[in-house]
Design an enzyme around this catalytic site. Structure first.
Site, PDB file in Angstrom:
ATOM      1  N   SER A   6     -11.250   8.974   0.031  1.00  0.00           N
ATOM      2  CA  SER A   6     -11.579   8.092   1.155  1.00  0.00           C
ATOM      3  C   SER A   6     -12.567   8.336   2.171  1.00  0.00           C
ATOM      4  CB  SER A   6     -10.097   8.178   1.936  1.00  0.00           C
ATOM      5  OG  SER A   6      -8.953   7.504   1.220  1.00  0.00           O
ATOM      6  N   GLU A  55     -14.543  -5.821   9.250  1.00  0.00           N
ATOM      7  CA  GLU A  55     -13.308  -5.655   9.675  1.00  0.00           C
ATOM      8  C   GLU A  55     -12.934  -4.176  10.008  1.00  0.00           C
ATOM      9  OE1 GLU A  55     -10.866  -6.143   5.908  1.00  0.00           O
ATOM     10  OE2 GLU A  55     -11.187  -4.019   5.544  1.00  0.00           O
ATOM     11  N   GLY A  64     -25.336  -8.160   1.090  1.00  0.00           N
ATOM     12  CA  GLY A  64     -25.806  -6.931   1.798  1.00  0.00           C
ATOM     13  C   GLY A  64     -25.247  -5.686   1.402  1.00  0.00           C
ATOM     14  N   GLU A  76       0.979  -1.315  -0.055  1.00  0.00           N
ATOM     15  CA  GLU A  76      -0.068  -0.012  -0.089  1.00  0.00           C
ATOM     16  C   GLU A  76       0.830   1.295  -0.031  1.00  0.00           C
ATOM     17  OE1 GLU A  76      -3.794  -0.357   2.521  1.00  0.00           O
ATOM     18  OE2 GLU A  76      -2.728  -2.288   3.216  1.00  0.00           O
ATOM     19  N   GLU A 135     -13.976 -17.124   4.580  1.00  0.00           N
ATOM     20  CA  GLU A 135     -15.290 -16.602   5.092  1.00  0.00           C
ATOM     21  C   GLU A 135     -16.449 -16.991   4.111  1.00  0.00           C
ATOM     22  OE1 GLU A 135     -14.610 -12.558   7.638  1.00  0.00           O
ATOM     23  OE2 GLU A 135     -14.832 -12.340   5.755  1.00  0.00           O
ATOM     24  N   SER A 156      -6.409  -3.300   2.337  1.00  0.00           N
ATOM     25  CA  SER A 156      -6.774  -2.724   1.154  1.00  0.00           C
ATOM     26  C   SER A 156      -7.159  -3.816   0.096  1.00  0.00           C
ATOM     27  CB  SER A 156      -5.765  -1.860   0.682  1.00  0.00           C
ATOM     28  OG  SER A 156      -5.693  -0.567   1.071  1.00  0.00           O
ATOM     29  N   LYS A 199      -8.987 -14.708   2.254  1.00  0.00           N
ATOM     30  CA  LYS A 199      -8.238 -13.478   2.627  1.00  0.00           C
ATOM     31  C   LYS A 199      -7.147 -13.872   3.441  1.00  0.00           C
ATOM     32  CE  LYS A 199     -12.939 -11.112   3.623  1.00  0.00           C
ATOM     33  NZ  LYS A 199     -13.449 -10.285   4.540  1.00  0.00           N
TER      34      LYS A 199
END
Length: 358
Positions: free
Chosen positions: A331, A320, A232, A17, A227, A197, A191
């Site tokens: 952002s 998270e 939604g 990142e 997961e 990110s 994941k």
């Protein structure tokens, strides 16, 4: 005349990142009041080299700051008596740059995962954001799930955790364990436990895709979390504060891609975000309370963005937490506080105040 506070802004980092950090830092610098603060910037290259730089903000944003001939090697050392950054003026000659507070605008590994926080705590220099333990725990999705399960009543997606060593020893057994856990119901999200990110994340639609998704995730971390898919609305809450945190208005993500991956967040201009206006006051309060419960359970301070799914049934599912969310012009963290009545500059002032409170 009152002395300006010496503010050190860190950016870059040895992280996937890195580029996002540069853009975030540029936004922070542009919105920090130079009448209040003596602003210095240290950039960290992808190789992990630190340089004090006076490069223009545009050069920080596009990465060309690294070519600035005026850059000086700089170091943050764990000696509490130093009181700032050590700058190499010439070979064998050093000076101390006094620092009152640090704003570490770094995301992901080597930035918000507790490593840098540990160094700043050892140096005894106040800094914006959560401490070592909260940063490390919040970065690890598996640890976060465990803490939130034990300490709150907030709903979460069902998950299965697998480690690389065990998977490498018996890949077929690992795949079988995952499919058995979810009763062969797909799609699933794979994941890395420690990655920011949405780097290394895959949406898996069948058993055949699991193997490559796991390989991709294991490139980022030794521990992977699988997961269930939650359908939604993707919503976010900005939280600020130390012992008495508060939550912002609620935001919503409209991802251009199938899910909100790195490309959707930072590269695809068709992704968009918005402040939510169609929820009842009771539902908004429920979501805000859930965000504060997670924030406090993880031991956070300063700031964090807490992400949820809102199902059509009205059920709120925690996704998270990010202890150093993006500060780019698109952002959500700053946008949500602006919608809640706090300007970008005012937000920076408040975060610095919280850092100095300890």
């Amino acid at each position: 005349m009152e002395r300006k506070l010496s503010l050190l802004i860190l950016f870059g980092g040895a992280s996937t990142e890195h580029e996002v950090s540069r853009v975030s830092a540029a936004s922070v610098i542009r919105n920090t009041d130079s009448e209040k603060y003596e602003i210095n910037t240290i950039g960290i290259t992808k190789e992990g080299n630190w340089f004090l730089t006076s490069s223009p903000v545009a050069s920080i944003e596009d990465g060309s700051w690294e070519k600035d001939k005026g850059n000086q090697r700089a170091y943050l050392v764990p000696d509490r008596s130093v009181g700032g950054a050590v700058v190499e003026e010439a070979k064998g000659r050093y000076r101390v740059l006094p620092v009152d507070v640090i704003f570490p605008v770094l995301h992901g590994k080597n930035g918000e995962d507790g490593t840098l926080q540990g160094l700043m705590e050892m140096a005894a220099i106040p800094f914006v954001g959560s401490g070592t333990t909260a940063s490390a725990a919040s970065m690890d999705k598996a640890i976060t799930k465990d803490v939130v399960n034990r300490e709150t009543d907030v709903n979460q997606a069902d998950a299965y955790i697998i480690r690389k060593k065990k998977y490498d020893e018996a890949p077929d057994d690992g795949i079988r364990a995952i499919t058995d856990h979810f009763d062969s119901v797909f799609p699933l999200f794979v994941k890395p436990a420690n990655s920011g990110s949405s780097v290394g994340i895959s949406k898996v639609k069948n058993e055949i895709e699991l193997s490559s998704a796991l390989d991709k995730a294991f490139m980022e971390d030794e521990k992977v979390i699988v997961e269930e898919t939650v359908t939604g609305r993707e919503i976010e809450v900005a939280v600020i504060g130390n012992r008495e945190p508060s939550a912002s208005k609620i935001g919503e993500i409209f991802a251009a891609n199938e899910f909100y991956d790195y490309n959707a967040k930072y590269e695809n201009k068709n992704s968009r975000t918005a402040v939510v206006t169609d929820l009842s006051m009771e539902k908004e309060e429920e979501i805000k309370k859930a965000a504060l419960k997670v924030y406090e359970a993880m031991g956070c301070r300063g700031l964090a963005r807490v992400d949820f799914f809102l199902k059509e049934s009205g059920k709120v599912i925690f996704n998270e937490i990010n202890t150093m969310p993006g500060f780019t012009s698109i952002s959500m963290y700053a946008k949500l506080w602006e919608a809640s009545g706090m300007t970008y500059s005012g937000l920076i002032d408040r975060l610095i105040e919280l850092a100095l409170e300890g």
